[in-house]
Enzyme design. Structure first.
Site, PDB file in Angstrom:
ATOM      1  N   SER A  66      12.106  27.217  29.607  1.00 37.50           N
ATOM      2  CA  SER A  66      13.244  26.573  28.937  1.00 37.50           C
ATOM      3  C   SER A  66      14.355  27.539  28.522  1.00 37.50           C
ATOM      4  O   SER A  66      15.459  27.103  28.188  1.00 37.50           O
ATOM      5  CB  SER A  66      12.761  25.792  27.715  1.00 37.50           C
ATOM      6  OG  SER A  66      12.130  24.602  28.109  1.00 37.50           O
ATOM      7  N   LYS A  69      17.574  27.070  30.350  1.00 41.12           N
ATOM      8  CA  LYS A  69      18.502  25.988  30.003  1.00 41.12           C
ATOM      9  C   LYS A  69      19.826  26.533  29.461  1.00 41.12           C
ATOM     10  O   LYS A  69      20.877  25.919  29.638  1.00 41.12           O
ATOM     11  CB  LYS A  69      17.852  25.068  28.969  1.00 41.12           C
ATOM     12  CG  LYS A  69      16.633  24.317  29.479  1.00 41.12           C
ATOM     13  CD  LYS A  69      15.904  23.594  28.349  1.00 41.12           C
ATOM     14  CE  LYS A  69      14.660  22.867  28.847  1.00 41.12           C
ATOM     15  NZ  LYS A  69      13.890  22.239  27.758  1.00 41.12           N
ATOM     16  N   TYR A 194      15.336  22.160  39.406  1.00 42.01           N
ATOM     17  CA  TYR A 194      15.003  22.368  37.993  1.00 42.01           C
ATOM     18  C   TYR A 194      13.727  23.197  37.839  1.00 42.01           C
ATOM     19  O   TYR A 194      13.666  24.112  37.014  1.00 42.01           O
ATOM     20  CB  TYR A 194      14.856  21.018  37.281  1.00 42.01           C
ATOM     21  CG  TYR A 194      14.490  21.158  35.826  1.00 42.01           C
ATOM     22  CD1 TYR A 194      15.395  21.688  34.913  1.00 42.01           C
ATOM     23  CD2 TYR A 194      13.230  20.781  35.365  1.00 42.01           C
ATOM     24  CE1 TYR A 194      15.055  21.840  33.569  1.00 42.01           C
ATOM     25  CE2 TYR A 194      12.888  20.927  34.025  1.00 42.01           C
ATOM     26  CZ  TYR A 194      13.804  21.450  33.141  1.00 42.01           C
ATOM     27  OH  TYR A 194      13.466  21.613  31.819  1.00 42.01           O
ATOM     28  N   TYR A 246      13.534  24.003  19.759  1.00 37.40           N
ATOM     29  CA  TYR A 246      12.965  22.650  19.779  1.00 37.40           C
ATOM     30  C   TYR A 246      13.090  22.015  18.399  1.00 37.40           C
ATOM     31  O   TYR A 246      14.103  22.176  17.736  1.00 37.40           O
ATOM     32  CB  TYR A 246      11.502  22.676  20.267  1.00 37.40           C
ATOM     33  CG  TYR A 246      11.320  23.355  21.594  1.00 37.40           C
ATOM     34  CD1 TYR A 246      12.055  22.952  22.708  1.00 37.40           C
ATOM     35  CD2 TYR A 246      10.416  24.403  21.751  1.00 37.40           C
ATOM     36  CE1 TYR A 246      11.889  23.572  23.948  1.00 37.40           C
ATOM     37  CE2 TYR A 246      10.243  25.019  22.986  1.00 37.40           C
ATOM     38  CZ  TYR A 246      10.987  24.603  24.077  1.00 37.40           C
ATOM     39  OH  TYR A 246      10.822  25.211  25.289  1.00 37.40           O
ATOM     40  N   VAL A 264       8.209  27.890  27.225  1.00 34.44           N
ATOM     41  CA  VAL A 264       6.763  27.741  27.117  1.00 34.44           C
ATOM     42  C   VAL A 264       5.973  28.861  27.800  1.00 34.44           C
ATOM     43  O   VAL A 264       4.742  28.893  27.720  1.00 34.44           O
ATOM     44  CB  VAL A 264       6.277  26.363  27.637  1.00 34.44           C
ATOM     45  CG1 VAL A 264       6.798  25.255  26.748  1.00 34.44           C
ATOM     46  CG2 VAL A 264       6.664  26.146  29.088  1.00 34.44           C
TER      47      VAL A 264
END
Length: 311
Positions: A66, A69, A194, A246, A264
Site C-alpha cells: 500500500s 498508493k 494494481y 489506515y 502490509v
C-alpha cells in the site's frame, strides 16, 4: 522541526531498543508470499538533501504494497489533473479497514472515500495514462526510477503471483465500482496493474529518497528540478497525514505528526517538509495493518527529534 543529522550508531541503538515491539505484531496470512518474510527483519534509512543514515536491514528488498498508493496517486494527478482524479475518488478519511466494501455501498455516488483505501487506490491506478496495462505499469516504474535514481527497481513476480491467486476481495471491489460507473474498461487487466504496482520492490534507502522528494515539495535535491509539482506533493502529503495509517491515522497524527504511509509488507514511508525522508521495514503487523515495530520507531524518532508538523 529539527532536521539534525542522525548517526548510524544512534539509529542502530534506537532500533535495537524497539525491536521487541515486532513481537506484538503478526504476519499477514492472506498473502502467502508475504507470510514467508522473516519476522525479525528490521531496517531503517533516513535521507535528507546531503546525507543518508541507514541501519539494520536497510538494504533488504521488500515489496511496497500500500505504500505504492502514494506514488500512483502523484502520477495519476500529474497525468489527469485534480478534477478528473477527484471525480473518481474522494478526499475524506475513513474509520473503516483498508479493504472495506460497505463504504462503497453507503456512498452515493459509489466512489471510494479516499485514495489510500484499496478501492480508492484501484480507481487511482485506472487513471494512470497508458493504452495497455503494460504501458501503465511501465510508466509507474519509470517514475519510481526517476524518484529514486535506481533503474534496477523492478516487480517481484513471485509476490505478484501470490497476490493474484488471493485477489478475490480486490476483484469484488473493482467490479462493484465498474457496475456503478466509477471505473471502466477491463477489470482483470486493471487488477493485474494494481497487483504489480503493489509488488514493486525496493529497499529502505530507495524509499527514504522518495520520502525526501515528496517532503521537499517534489524537488529532486540532486538536479534541483521538481519531479512532482509542488501542489501535487502537498496533496499527497495531506493524504498521508489523514489516511496513510489506515484507521489508525488520527492517533498516529497526534503521537507522531509525520506524513506517513504503511503497507502490509511491513513497509513504512515518512516525508517531512524539510526534505527528510524515512524508509522502514519490519513485517509483523498490528491489528490495524501497520508495522508494529515500524510504527513505534517512527513515533519515537518524531518525539525525540521534534519532527511533528503540528509543532
Amino acid at each position: 522541526m529539527n532536521s539534525l543529522f542522525i548517526e548510524e550508531k544512534e539509529l542502530d541503538a534506537l532500533m535495537k531498543s524497539i525491536q521487541p515491539y515486532a513481537k506484538k505484531g503478526s504476519m499477514p496470512e492472506y498473502i502467502p508470499e508475504l507470510n514467508k518474510m522473516d519476522p525479525d527483519l528490521f531496517g531503517c534509512a533516513i535521507c535528507n538533501e546531503d546525507s543518508m543514515t541507514a541501519a539494520g536491514d536497510a538494504d533488504y528488498l521488500f515489496t511496497l504494497q500500500s505504500v505504492s498508493k502514494v506514488i500512483s496517486l502523484a502520477l495519476s494527478l500529474m497525468d489527469q489533473g485534480e478534477e478528473v482524479v477527484f471525480s473518481k475518488v474522494g478526499m475524506e478519511p475513513t474509520g473503516d479497514p483498508f479493504h472495506t466494501i460497505h463504504a462503497l455501498e453507503e456512498e452515493k455516488p459509489s466512489k471510494p472515500l479516499n485514495p489510500m483505501i484499496n478501492a480508492g487506490a484501484i480507481a487511482v491506478t485506472s487513471l494512470i495514462a497508458g493504452k495497455s496495462g503494460e504501458e501503465k505499469i511501465g510508466r509507474l516504474l519509470t517514475f519510481i526510477h526517476e524518484l529514486t535514481g535506481n533503474p534496477a527497481i523492478s516487480i517481484c513476480e513471485k509476490t505478484a503471483r501470490s497476490e493474484k491467486e488471493n485477489a478475490d476481495l480486490n476483484r469484488a471491489l473493482s467490479y462493484f465500482m465498474k457496475s456503478h460507473q466509477v471505473i471502466d474498461g477491463d477489470m482483470e487487466s486493471l487488477l493485474d496493474v494494481y497487483i504489480k504496482q503493489c509488488s514493486i520492490q525496493m529497499n529502505c534507502k530507495d524509499l527514504a529518497r522518495i520520502g525526501s522528494i515528496i517532503g521537499k515539495k517534489g524537488r529532486d535535491p540532486n538536479s534541483g528540478r521538481n519531479i512532482i509539482p509542488p501542489r501535487i506533493a502537498r496533496i499527497v502529503k495531506t493524504f498521508m497525514v489523514t489516511c496513510g495509517m489506515y484507521n489508525a491515522s488520527g492517533e498516529f497524527a497526534i503521537r507522531a505528526g509525520v506524513p506517513a504511509k504503511s503497507g502490509v509488507s511491513g513497509a513504512m514511508l515518512g516525508a517531512l517538509p524539510d526534505g527528510t525522508g524515512i524508509g522502514i521495514i519490519s513485517p509483523p503487523l498490528d491489528k490495524k495493518g501497520n508495522s508494529a515495530a515500524g510504527l513505534k520507531l517512527l513515533e519515537t524518532l518524531s518525539q525525540k527529534y521534534k519532527w511533528s508538523i503540528f509543532t
